[in-house]
Structures are given as structure tokens and as C-alpha cells.
Write an enzyme that holds these catalytic residues in place. Structure first.
Site, PDB file in Angstrom:
ATOM      1  N   ASP A   1       1.917 -14.309  12.720  1.00  0.00           N
ATOM      2  CA  ASP A   1       0.822 -15.030  12.256  1.00  0.00           C
ATOM      3  C   ASP A   1      -0.106 -13.865  11.680  1.00  0.00           C
ATOM      4  O   ASP A   1      -0.880 -13.274  12.481  1.00  0.00           O
ATOM      5  CB  ASP A   1       0.309 -16.073  13.348  1.00  0.00           C
ATOM      6  CG  ASP A   1      -0.796 -16.642  12.409  1.00  0.00           C
ATOM      7  OD1 ASP A   1      -1.402 -16.480  11.494  1.00  0.00           O
ATOM      8  OD2 ASP A   1      -1.260 -17.697  13.096  1.00  0.00           O
TER       9      ASP A   1
ATOM     10  N   GLU B   1       0.755  -1.232   0.062  1.00  0.00           N
ATOM     11  CA  GLU B   1       0.138  -0.154  -0.102  1.00  0.00           C
ATOM     12  C   GLU B   1       0.849   1.450  -0.041  1.00  0.00           C
ATOM     13  O   GLU B   1       1.517   1.661   1.083  1.00  0.00           O
ATOM     14  CB  GLU B   1      -0.886   0.024   1.183  1.00  0.00           C
ATOM     15  CG  GLU B   1      -1.785   1.211   1.271  1.00  0.00           C
ATOM     16  CD  GLU B   1      -2.825   1.361   2.494  1.00  0.00           C
ATOM     17  OE1 GLU B   1      -3.245   2.468   2.542  1.00  0.00           O
ATOM     18  OE2 GLU B   1      -2.749   0.382   3.313  1.00  0.00           O
TER      19      GLU B   1
ATOM     20  N   HIS C   1      -2.025  10.717  -1.343  1.00  0.00           N
ATOM     21  CA  HIS C   1      -1.915   9.778  -2.291  1.00  0.00           C
ATOM     22  C   HIS C   1      -1.678   9.954  -3.880  1.00  0.00           C
ATOM     23  O   HIS C   1      -0.840   9.419  -4.363  1.00  0.00           O
ATOM     24  CB  HIS C   1      -3.314   8.994  -2.201  1.00  0.00           C
ATOM     25  CG  HIS C   1      -3.408   7.799  -0.961  1.00  0.00           C
ATOM     26  ND1 HIS C   1      -2.927   6.641  -1.029  1.00  0.00           N
ATOM     27  CD2 HIS C   1      -3.827   8.104   0.236  1.00  0.00           C
ATOM     28  CE1 HIS C   1      -2.973   6.156   0.128  1.00  0.00           C
ATOM     29  NE2 HIS C   1      -3.731   7.093   0.800  1.00  0.00           N
TER      30      HIS C   1
ATOM     31  N   LYS D   1      -8.240 -15.461  15.490  1.00  0.00           N
ATOM     32  CA  LYS D   1      -8.443 -15.068  14.077  1.00  0.00           C
ATOM     33  C   LYS D   1      -9.886 -14.698  13.731  1.00  0.00           C
ATOM     34  O   LYS D   1     -10.044 -14.938  12.647  1.00  0.00           O
ATOM     35  CB  LYS D   1      -7.689 -16.059  13.366  1.00  0.00           C
ATOM     36  CG  LYS D   1      -6.249 -16.537  13.492  1.00  0.00           C
ATOM     37  CD  LYS D   1      -5.647 -17.580  12.709  1.00  0.00           C
ATOM     38  CE  LYS D   1      -4.191 -17.940  13.344  1.00  0.00           C
ATOM     39  NZ  LYS D   1      -3.608 -18.988  12.658  1.00  0.00           N
TER      40      LYS D   1
END
Length: 405
Positions: free
Chosen positions: A305, A99, A400, A230
């Protein structure tokens, strides 16, 4: 015919299974054969995926059906001057992301934190959880199981059984939750410098054998989803999982204006309307601007993870206007990180983790992971300050565009 071509023929004929190549050759050759096979089957060129620097044998414990590696650009933000309960000094934070503008934004926040005297961070708790589900005949047996598990003498027996499976883990607590004739037991462990999910799983399995032998309960599943791993869950947002850590900074009014181009009042209003009211309206469990951006990028860079960014997104951002100065804080209730084990041992990830100075086991055990958690909280804080300020000045789109993405 060389070994690669011979194994390719055996794959194509079905004599050798794709997943079983390592039983016939070394990991490097297995990855080459498997990649060549997939190239032919999918009609693709995997030359770049097949170009990597670490020995595939080093990744044998981290991947199955290996064909190569995917590279993610890695940047660095900082330094972060940090006054933590464990982390003290200046630290750089490696971030892997695709990104554009993300690292620049976090780095801007880090610069503001530096010019404001640094961030303060504190660890509040640490505990990795695993919650098996047990089935009993009815509520009377459910209560009997709850009472048995919470009896101090029985807890010590369960603790001994669990800790016999690990050199470092310590069982801290078992909390029962009863739903009809199902009893969930939320085991909580101090896993020191390891993230500790596998450690907690193996230790809990040993304790469950004792429970089945001594009570009428039968284990249904070693994971009953009350961990919760998760997945978004209020239990983690409130009680925590992994490291629970906060970080804050007070930015002088002059620095708010000079570096952020805004005011404490404007940033406070955006935080209230976006992070608090907007999140509440959406029913969000995270009350922050983009904490997951920082956590995911650091996870990818340092071998954590990556799926546990879900719990990491349960961040609450606090902002106050203090007579023109800007007070900002983040509470990260469930940050599951380690500096040993898992992906932290892969060569590139270990190098990135070494940038922080916190790779490997700490002395005493647990201190490196604790310091890393405090550093990540400071990184999240930097990201929140930077993005909230960009939103307050309507600069997000322009930033951006300026960076070309």
C-alpha cells in the site's frame, strides 16, 4: 455493431454508468470501453495506458473504473548479505521508481555492505492497529469503559469476537485513550504474512458490536485516527505500527575510504547536523536522509500500500565513528508490509516480490513478511550510507549530472 461500440453508445446516452460497465460485460472489455470513452471526453490518446500484460480480471479487487495500467521502471539492488532474526542469506531488492540515480545509490550502499561482511537486522515487534472512537456520557462512563476493556475476562471475550472473523489474525492488545467523553481503543493484531489493514478493520468491527452491547458506549467511527494510518504520527514513530525493525553494519575504515571516498568522522558529522539537528529544527518525525525513497520504490515494485510510506518515513538513522570504522544503523518503527493479499497478488508485483524469494505465505505464518521487513531495513540502511557519504564529499549534484538527470 460490436459490443464495444454498443456499450460506448449506452455510456454516451447515460443508459449505462461509467462505474457499472463490469455489470454488463467482462473486466477486459469494460476497461476498453471506459478507456475509449475517456479518450473521447478528454481528447487524449491512452494507447500506452491500454497496453499491459496482465488480465484485467486479475486486478478487479484492486481497482475501480479501470482503464489500463501505468508502468513504472523497475530496477534491482543487491545482493544484500543479511543476518536477520528471520532473513538469512543474500537477497536482491526490486525497486520501482522514476527518480534517476536512486537505484544506483542504493546499489552502491549494498556493495559497501557486502564488502563489510553484510548487515544485521532484527525484528522487535509486529502489530497492525485499528482504533475506533467511542462516545460516552462523561468521564465516569469513559473510565468505566476503560476498565471494562482492560479487564482480562472481557479482553478474552473481545479477542474471541475479533478472531472469529479471520483464519490467521490474532488480537494482541487493546490500549484505551480517553479524551473528555471520547474513548479511543487502539486494537493491535498479529496479521502474520498479510499487511493486515483490512483484516484488522473487519475484526475490530466485530469486537465493537460486543462493546456496544455490553457497555453504555456508542461507536462514533470505526477509525478514530489513533491507528494512525497514512498520516505522520508520533504514536507510530514511538510505539510502532506494522513491523518495527532495525538494521546495522560496521564498515571498515579502508572500505569507507575506498568505496565511499570519505571518512567515518565526515559521515558522522553530516548525520548529526543533517539527520538529527536539521530534522529537529524542522520539527520532523523522521530523522533520516531519504528512507522514504527506498520504501516507496520497494512498495511500488512489490504491491504494498503505497500511501503507507508516510509511516515508513519515521526512520531514525544512527552513525558513529568507531576509531575510523563507520557504524551505521537504521530503526524503522512502522513498516507496514505483507507478502500475501492486497497488491502483492497482481502479476507484475508478484513477480517482483518473487525476486526476494519471499512471496506468499511463510512457514510458519508470518516469517516471509518478517524477512521482507528485515530486507527493506537493509535497503534503507544502504540508501542512508550512500547518500550521507555523497553529501559528506559534496558529490550529490555531480552524481546526478553524471547519470544525466
Amino acid at each position: 455493431m460490436d459490443e464495444v461500440e454498443a456499450l460506448l453508445e449506452e455510456l454516451e446516452s447515460g443508459a449505462v454508468k461509467l462505474y457499472a460497465l463490469e455489470q454488463h460485460t467482462d473486466p477486459e472489455t469494460a476497461a476498453t470501453v471506459r478507456r475509449r470513452f475517456i479518450e473521447s471526453q478528454a481528447d487524449v490518446d491512452l494507447g500506452t495506458v491500454g497496453s499491459y500484460t496482465f488480465p484485467m480480471a486479475d486486478a478487479a479487487a484492486n481497482i475501480e473504473n479501470a482503464i489500463g495500467a501505468v508502468q513504472v521502471p523497475v530496477g534491482v539492488a543487491g545482493p544484500f548479505p543479511l543476518d536477520g532474526s528471520v532473513a538469512t542469506g543474500e537477497y536482491y531488492l526490486p525497486l520501482a521508481t522514476t527518480e534517476g540515480a536512486l537505484v544506483a545509490s542504493i546499489n552502491r550502499g549494498a556493495a559497501v555492505i557486502r564488502s563489510s561482511g553484510g548487515a544485521t537486522a532484527r525484528i522487535h515487534s509486529h502489530g497492525m492497529t485499528r482504533a475506533p472512537a467511542f462516545v460516552v456520557d462523561g468521564v465516569a462512563e469513559a473510565e468505566a469503559l476503560r476498565s471494562w476493556v482492560t479487564d482480562p475476562e472481557q479482553f478474552e471475550r473481545l479477542k474471541s469476537a475479533a478472531e472469529a472473523t479471520t483464519n490467521h489474525g490474532e488480537l494482541l492488545d487493546i490500549t484505551p485513550y480517553v479524551t473528555g467523553n471520547t474513548v479511543y481503543l487502539r486494537f493491535e493484531y498479529d496479521t502474520k504474512d498479510a499487511m493486515g489493514m483490512n483484516m484488522a478493520t473487519i475484526a475490530t468491527a466485530a469486537a465493537c458490536k460486543l462493546i456496544e452491547a455490553e457497555t453504555t458506549a456508542e461507536i462514533l467511527s470505526l477509525s478514530g485516527n489513533l491507528e494512525t494510518d497514512k498520516k505522520p504520527a508520533a504514536i507510530n514513530a514511538l510505539d510502532g505500527r506494522g513491523w518495527t525493525v532495525t538494521a546495522d553494519v560496521t564498515i571498515p575504515e579502508a572500505e569507507v575510504k575506498r568505496q565511499l571516498g570519505t571518512t567515518a568522522e565526515q559521515v558522522t558529522t553530516v548525520n548529526t547536523k543533517k539527520n538529527l539537528l536539521g530534522s529537529a529544527t524542522a520539527g520532523s518525525m523522521g530523522f533520516n536522509a531519504h528512507a522514504a525513497n527506498v520504501i516507496a520504490a520497494s512498495f511500488l515494485a512489490t504491491g504494498q500500500d503505497e500511501a503507507q510510506v508516510v509511516e515508513g518515513a519515521h526512520v531514525r538513522t544512527t552513525v558513529e565513528n568507531r576509531a575510523g570504522d563507520l557504524y551505521a544503523a537504521v530503526t524503522v518503527p512502522s513498516l507496514e508490509v505483507g507478502t500475501v493479499g492486497g497488491g502483492t497478488g497482481l502479476p507484475t508485483q508478484r513477480e517482483a516480490l518473487s525476486v526476494t524469494g519471499l512471496a506468499g505465505g511463510g512457514d510458519p505464518p508470518g516469517t516471509n513478511a518478517a524477512a521482507f521487513a528485515e530486507l527493506l531495513a537493509a535497503g534503507v540502511l544502504a540508501g542512508e550510507v550512500s547518500l550521507l557519504s555523497a553529501l559528506a564529499t559534496n558529490e550529490l549534484a555531480a552524481a546526478h549530472e553524471q547519470l544525466g538527470r
